[in-house]
Design a protein around this motif. Structure first.
Motif, mmCIF file in Angstrom:
data_model
loop_
_atom_site.group_PDB
_atom_site.id
_atom_site.type_symbol
_atom_site.label_atom_id
_atom_site.label_comp_id
_atom_site.label_asym_id
_atom_site.label_seq_id
_atom_site.Cartn_x
_atom_site.Cartn_y
_atom_site.Cartn_z
ATOM 1 N N ASP A 476 0.805 -1.215 0.000
ATOM 2 C CA ASP A 476 0.000 0.000 0.000
ATOM 3 C C ASP A 476 0.843 1.272 0.000
ATOM 4 O O ASP A 476 0.317 2.369 -0.248
ATOM 5 C CB ASP A 476 -0.923 0.014 1.231
ATOM 6 C CG ASP A 476 -1.948 -1.115 1.171
ATOM 7 O OD1 ASP A 476 -2.247 -1.556 0.038
ATOM 8 O OD2 ASP A 476 -2.418 -1.556 2.231
ATOM 9 N N PRO A 478 2.939 4.114 -1.471
ATOM 10 C CA PRO A 478 2.913 4.584 -2.867
ATOM 11 C C PRO A 478 4.163 4.221 -3.662
ATOM 12 O O PRO A 478 4.074 3.937 -4.854
ATOM 13 C CB PRO A 478 2.769 6.105 -2.715
ATOM 14 C CG PRO A 478 2.141 6.304 -1.374
ATOM 15 C CD PRO A 478 2.665 5.190 -0.511
ATOM 16 N N THR A 479 5.316 4.222 -3.000
ATOM 17 C CA THR A 479 6.564 3.971 -3.727
ATOM 18 C C THR A 479 6.943 2.498 -3.743
ATOM 19 O O THR A 479 8.054 2.153 -4.120
ATOM 20 C CB THR A 479 7.709 4.774 -3.087
ATOM 21 O OG1 THR A 479 7.753 4.496 -1.681
ATOM 22 C CG2 THR A 479 7.518 6.252 -3.298
ATOM 23 N N LEU A 487 4.949 8.477 -10.190
ATOM 24 C CA LEU A 487 3.909 8.799 -9.223
ATOM 25 C C LEU A 487 3.424 10.240 -9.387
ATOM 26 O O LEU A 487 2.224 10.513 -9.287
ATOM 27 C CB LEU A 487 4.454 8.579 -7.807
ATOM 28 C CG LEU A 487 3.485 8.814 -6.642
ATOM 29 C CD1 LEU A 487 2.363 7.786 -6.662
ATOM 30 C CD2 LEU A 487 4.235 8.755 -5.322
ATOM 31 N N THR A 599 6.202 11.942 1.116
ATOM 32 C CA THR A 599 6.239 10.662 0.390
ATOM 33 C C THR A 599 7.647 10.353 -0.102
ATOM 34 O O THR A 599 8.180 9.261 0.126
ATOM 35 C CB THR A 599 5.266 10.709 -0.797
ATOM 36 O OG1 THR A 599 3.946 10.964 -0.324
ATOM 37 C CG2 THR A 599 5.285 9.383 -1.541
#
Length: 1229
Positions: A476, A478-479, A487, A599
């Motif tokens: 889960d 993002p990266t 992204l 992030t």
């Protein structure tokens, strides 16, 4: 006639067997047991000798045997002996012919039989005595001389046969007999222990001045040794590999085709090699291992799992095979970008069918434990890497005249590879099948030594679950599934500009390449691949191709879930590396949108922290954050992690450690390349000192920190495909383009400005947006803007002008520079230590430098000759220079015995152990250089009070441990009839009750003046004050020293008596210490009585007993005038007796007697728990005797001690070498 005697009485043992081993009842054949094999190797298969007197001298004889010594060995021999000795050295006959031998002779035969040989007189004498004791009587009753010969030959051959049988049972591979003899000879000549292993030896000439000395060069794991014996003149040379600063192979008029070995202080030249290239390569490899030992503290460990050779290799040691295999493995791994655990099994010539070119390519096929690789003979024509995990079928195809001996290999992604012209196809297929059977179908376990630096990789089942259960890293995040660039571009509108069109064209070109050459790890890599890389990899494919070309994809595929587990283990841990990472997170590409929010920062933190946890030896180094930021733009976190592993551990070795050794090495390589390609510019740049300044930042960040990002990332593309070669090429091209401007510079700043502006304007014209200018451009922009340089033109120019640069040449240059860099860093460390210790000790700079070299040499010697602690425990590069090298008690004892001014005979070891316990304050069993020098400086340069204070503390806990006291009491109890009274001999323990607080400590009990404990807990200032008080350095005074009890006082007197044994004023010192000992004993007695009376008065009043007052001053107690001395006192004084004035003569007192107040008491029963003295009383008593004052006030020179220590060999001589018949002259290195 053969002897008729049978049974066990006819069994004889060689003299080398111990009496406990001569149990022939358990061994009825009478053969030597397995443990004695090494000692019976002097028996040889009987050989015929026609001329017994040639080159030999008979020393003993009986009717059947003759013991002979070779001329030129031992003392005497005249001119003939000198000639024989010279021939033995030059022709190496001494490696085959030992200096002593025993011959069998009979009266009826002119032929002699050689039955035994020995390297020393002691060895051969043992064999002679055994023959006389066991065989002589038996063979004397034989009637036929032929029977005598047959019996003796059979007996000796039987011993050797049983030895060989036991060796075969061990199933251990050993070196050839001649090589073992050469190794024994090396150890004997140079005094090496058995731990020192010979790698190879060569005949050569050593140039001493302008005269060559023919002899033998011995290359061992840790030393270079040379020995020559010509016409009575002996030359012996020993050089540690860790002291070598330069190795060169050159040819000059004076030294034709020679090897130069340089150290810090001298140069040695060797020539007349039969195979100089092989010799030089081995010397390079051994020197490189020594540098690795200095850098990483990794001692050499032989590879025990080498495959046995198909045929016996004469005069090639196992270690030589091991090192050759390591060199081949290293070249193989570098060529195909494989991990350190990959081991080459073999290679063979073959051809590969290339469907894209419709032709057979000639090259070599390599087989290792996890890969099948192919490399074409013509450079860049074709390269292939096939992981065994991808192989589905291996089969032998039909042979034909066009395609002889083919083998077909099919992979899981439906690719087929056809190899032909294989010499031993059946064996090759069998080896591949064997490796395939060991390869799991899904994924491998982690057997890489690289990953073992931190934690072993989890099994695939556990690893797959760890990613999902993770709190910090799971799908889960993002990266976890895409790069940061993807992204942040997914929501952007579609770009239809020139940049997007160029990207689409590049992607289409790569798709065509994939369809023709394959995709993934099994792709054919050709010159077409390089052309596409030089044109720039499209952003969509950049992460995939970086993984492929760097070899990181193979590691990631075989370590599923490893990164997720590392993140889980590393998160929440605090260390120096994590603090540095947090400090640099927001400095990593701050201009990029991806790192302006949490992030990107969180992904960067996880990758850097995980790697620091994986490899604590590197941890974190500046510039790693910049490189990792770029990796995260195009790769997922896990892919970026494995790319970072490939960079730090394979592609840029030693770049990112604490001392950036790899970058400094490549900086030196770049200077050499500049000198070779641009000599005029090199000389000018050296004067300005620019090269060393610019190259470090260029190499550490791969130009990412000095070029616009869109341009520098194209260099990263080339780097992952070509390696460091392309970075050197571009750096040379940058200097070449700016040559005229740089030659006109007058200072370093001007040159830096020119290069900075040039690099700031290297642009990628395929990108529409203008690059963000760097600081150089902003600060130095003039009226006229500098011209833009296209990055593609710069790369093309670098290949055109400097494309001849080869990777193997770079590796050779790296080795040369590595010697310089590491030795330079060692010199820097030494200078830093000396500067720091100048204020801590009274030694001069030269003395401190010499002491540091001796201290470090002791540490390095123990690394490869064994120690009670591992080398890694004793050398921590992360510590300050003063504390990096540490020694254990054994090494400390050796240095103490060689350098300390207090030499106490057999008692020196005891004093050394006590001093070590004092210095080892953290009780880790190690002492660093600072602690060692502090103690040594006090012994040499302290005043009398300081020296006596140290000596006093050596006889108190923790130096004087309870075990020593108990062993002394147990020994004395053997002579006593009364049981020992329980008493406490610990210093500083007074007769006061436990409840009483000593005077002056009331303030410590409650520093806040009655505050409650709850108030103190709430008041943080209280804790700050207490912490500050604890951190304050406490200046210890003589009043702070605890009292000394009687047992400790006796040990002090022992030490003093032993210290005076070699002094010129020995008798005066003995009488002085006897007088002082008697005086102190009386002081202790008076103090005990006074203390008892004082305590008794207090107890009568019902008060708790307090601390005993000070004893009367020594001036109030005068020793009685001595009576007329017995003449026997002039001879010696017992080292273990305390003799009062007017007491019994020393000869009448046993070692366990103590005279107290003129009464004789036994040590076991006479020790008084209430008896004690203070240091002030010891000092005052010593001051009453001028001989003692002169002894302790005398300034001693450590130069003589250091010279004697340096005059010893760089290696520790074995006791057996002392019995050698040759006296080796010592040549300082």
């Amino acid at each position: 006639m053969r002897s008729q005697q049978t049974g066990r009485n006819n069994i004889f043992w060689p003299p080398s067997l111990s009496p406990d081993s001569r149990r022939f009842l358990d061994n009825p054949l009478g053969w030597p047991v397995q443990g004695d094999l090494e000692r019976v190797q002097m028996w040889i298969h009987p050989e015929e000798v026609l001329l017994a007197g040639a080159l030999w001298v008979s020393e003993r004889a009986n009717p059947f045997f003759i013991l002979q010594r070779r001329r030129g060995h031992g003392r005497g021999g005249g001119l003939s002996g000198l000639l024989v000795g010279t021939l033995d050295v030059v022709l190496d006959s001494s490696a085959r012919v030992a200096p002593y031998r025993i011959l069998l002779q009979t009266a009826e035969s002119q032929v002699y039989w050689n039955v035994a040989c020995g390297s020393s007189r002691r060895e051969i004498t043992e064999h002679w005595d055994w023959l006389e004791s066991n065989l002589l009587q038996t063979i004397s009753i034989f009637d036929n001389c032929q029977d005598v010969t047959t019996f003796v030959r059979g007996k000796i051959s039987g011993i050797i046969a049983e030895e060989n049988r036991l060796k075969q049972g061990e199933e251990t591979e050993e070196d050839s007999g001649k090589f073992q003899e050469a190794e024994v000879k090396m150890r004997k000549l140079f005094g090496m222990p058995e731990e020192e292993k010979l790698v190879n030896y060569y005949s050569c000439s050593y140039w001493k001045g302008r005269v060559p000395r023919q002899g033998w060069l011995y290359l061992s794991v840790n030393h270079l040794c040379f020995y020559s014996f010509l016409l009575g003149k002996e030359v012996t040379l020993v050089v540690q590999w860790t002291e070598v600063t330069q190795l060169d192979k050159n040819a000059t008029l004076l030294f034709p085709e020679s090897v130069r070995v340089s150290t810090r202080h001298t140069e040695h030249f060797f020539s007349m090699f039969l195979k100089i290239n092989d010799t030089f390569k081995l010397m390079e490899q051994l020197a490189n291992m020594a540098m690795r030992q200095l850098l990483d503290n990794e001692a050499f460990a032989a590879d025990r799992s080498l495959p046995k050779p198909c045929k016996t290799l004469k005069n090639v040691s196992l270690l030589k095979r091991d090192l050759d295999a390591r060199a081949k493995n290293e070249r193989y791994r570098i060529t195909f970008r494989l991990t350190q655990d990959e081991r080459l099994d073999g290679h063979t010539d073959c051809t590969l069918w290339t469907p894209f070119a419709k032709m057979h390519v000639v090259g070599q096929l390599f087989i290792s434990n996890n890969y099948i690789c192919f490399n074409s003979r013509e450079e860049d024509l074709c390269q292939l890497i096939i992981p065994l995990r991808e192989v589905s079928v291996v089969e032998k195809a039909d042979s034909s005249s066009v395609l002889p001996c083919p083998v077909s290999i099919s992979t899981k992604n439906k690719m087929n590879f056809l190899f032909a012209n294989l010499k031993d196809r059946d064996f090759l297929v069998q080896r591949i099948s064997d490796f395939l059977q060991r390869t799991p179908e899904s994924s491998w376990g982690d057997t890489s030594p690289l990953s073992a630096l931190s934690h072993p990789a989890p099994s695939s089942s556990v690893a797959s679950q760890s990613v999902h259960r993770g709190r910090h890293y799971h799908p889960d995040v993002p990266t976890a599934r895409q790069g940061l660039l993807q992204l942040y571009q997914k929501d952007a509108p579609e770009d239809l500009g020139p940049k997007a069109m160029k990207e689409k064209m590049k992607v289409e070109a790569w798709n065509i390449h994939f369809s023709e050459f394959g995709r993934g790890v099994c792709m054919y890599r050709t010159s077409r691949t390089r052309e596409l890389v030089l044109s720039g990899i499209p952003e969509r494919l950049r992460g995939e191709l970086w993984l492929l070309f760097s070899g990181a994809q193979n590691q990631m595929a075989t370590h599923v879930g490893y990164y997720g587990d590392l993140v889980e283990q590393a998160m929440g841990l605090c260390s120096l590396a994590t603090e540095e990472i947090e400090r640099d997170l927001h400095r990593s590409m701050p201009e990029h949108t991806a790192f302006q929010n949490e992030t990107g920062i969180a992904a960067l933190r996880r990758v850097l922290t995980a790697y620091a946890h994986r490899n604590p030896g590197i941890g974190y180094c500046q510039a790693m954050n910049i490189v990792t930021s770029v990796l995260l733009l195009y790769c997922t976190e896990e892919e970026a992690f494995w790319l970072l592993v490939a960079l730090c551990e394979r592609m840029l070795p030693d770049y990112y450690n604490t001392r950036v050794v790899g970058a400094l090495v490549d900086q030196g390589v770049f200077e050499d390349l500049t000198q070779g390609f641009l000599p005029l510019l090199h000389d000018h740049m050296q004067e300005l000192g620019v090269i060393s300044t610019i190259s470090l930042s260029w190499f550490l960040t791969l130009f990412l920190s000095v070029m616009p990002f869109d341009s520098a990332v194209l260099l990263v593309d080339c780097f992952f495909y070509e390696g460091i070669k392309v970075i050197f090429q571009v750096a040379l091209a940058v200097l070449h383009d700016n040559m005229d401007a740089l030659l006109s510079c007058s200072d370093e700043g001007e040159a830096m400005t020119i290069l900075g502006r040039y690099l700031d304007n290297v642009v990628n014209k395929q990108v529409g947006a203008s690059p963000v200018p760097h600081l150089h451009a902003l600060l130095t922009s003039g009226d006229e803007p500098p011209p833009e340089i296209d990055i593609f033109e710069l790369i093309k120019s670098s290949y055109e002008k400097f494309g001849s640069l080869r990777s193997d040449v770079i590796e050779q240059m790296r080795f040369k520079q590595r010697l310089k860099v590491i030795q330079s860093l060692e010199d820097t460390a030494k200078r830093s230590v000396v500067r720091a210790m100048m204020t801590e000790s009274a030694f001069s700079i030269e003395e401190l430098e010499e002491l540091y070299c001796l201290f470090k040499s002791k540490h390095m010697t123990s690394c490869y000759w064994g120690s009670s602690s591992s080398a890694a425990e004793r050398h921590d590069p992360s510590l300050p220079y003063l504390e990096q090298y540490r020694i254990d008690p054994l090494q400390f004892s050796q240095l103490f015995g060689a350098l300390a001014p207090w030499i106490c005979g057999d008692h020196t070891t005891t004093l050394s152990a006590r001093l070590f316990r004092i210095l080892d304050q953290n009780q880790d069993g190690l002492v660093n250089f600072k602690e060692f020098i502090t103690a040594l400086s006090g012994m040499y340069h302290g005043d009398m009070t300081e020296k006596l204070k140290l000596l006093y503390k050596l006889h108190l806990p923790p130096a004087f441990c309870p075990e020593e006291a108990e062993s002394a009491l147990e020994a004395s109890q053997f002579f006593t009839e009364d049981p020992l009274q329980e008493a406490s001999f610990l210093p500083g323990v007074d007769n006061a009750s436990p409840q009483e607080v000593p005077a002056g400590d009331e303030d410590k009990k409650d520093p806040e003046g009655g505050r409650s404990s709850e108030e103190k807990k709430e008041d943080y200032r209280y804790y700050l004050r207490m912490w500050a008080k604890e951190k304050e350095p406490k200046n210890e005074t003589i009043k702070d020293l605890p009292r000394m009890n009687q047992e400790q006082f006796i040990e002090l007197c022992k030490s003093l008596y032993n210290m005076f044994s070699e002094e010129p004023q020995e008798q005066q010192l003995y009488h002085a210490i006897a007088t002082v000992a008697s005086l102190l004993l009386r002081i202790g007695e008076v103090g005990k009585k006074f203390n008892n009376n004082h305590n008794g008065g207090k107890k009568a009043d019902g008060e708790a007993s307090g601390e005993a007052p000070a004893c009367p001053a020594p001036a109030d107690i005068r020793p009685e005038p001595p009576e007329e001395e017995d003449p026997r006192d002039d001879t010696s004084v017992s080292s273990y007796s305390m003799v009062s004035s007017g007491s019994l003569p020393c000869d009448d007192i046993s070692d366990d007697v103590v005279l107290v107040g003129g009464e004789r008491q036994r040590r076991g029963s006479g020790l008084d728990a209430d008896w004690s003295i203070t240091f002030e009383q010891v000092l005052a008593s010593m001051l009453t005797e001028p001989p003692l004052v002169d002894y302790f006030e005398q300034k001693r020179d450590i130069q003589a001690k250091m010279a004697a220590c340096k005059a010893q060999r760089a290696v520790e001589r074995q006791t057996s070498s002392a019995s050698s018949d040759h006296e080796l002259s010592q040549h300082s290195v």
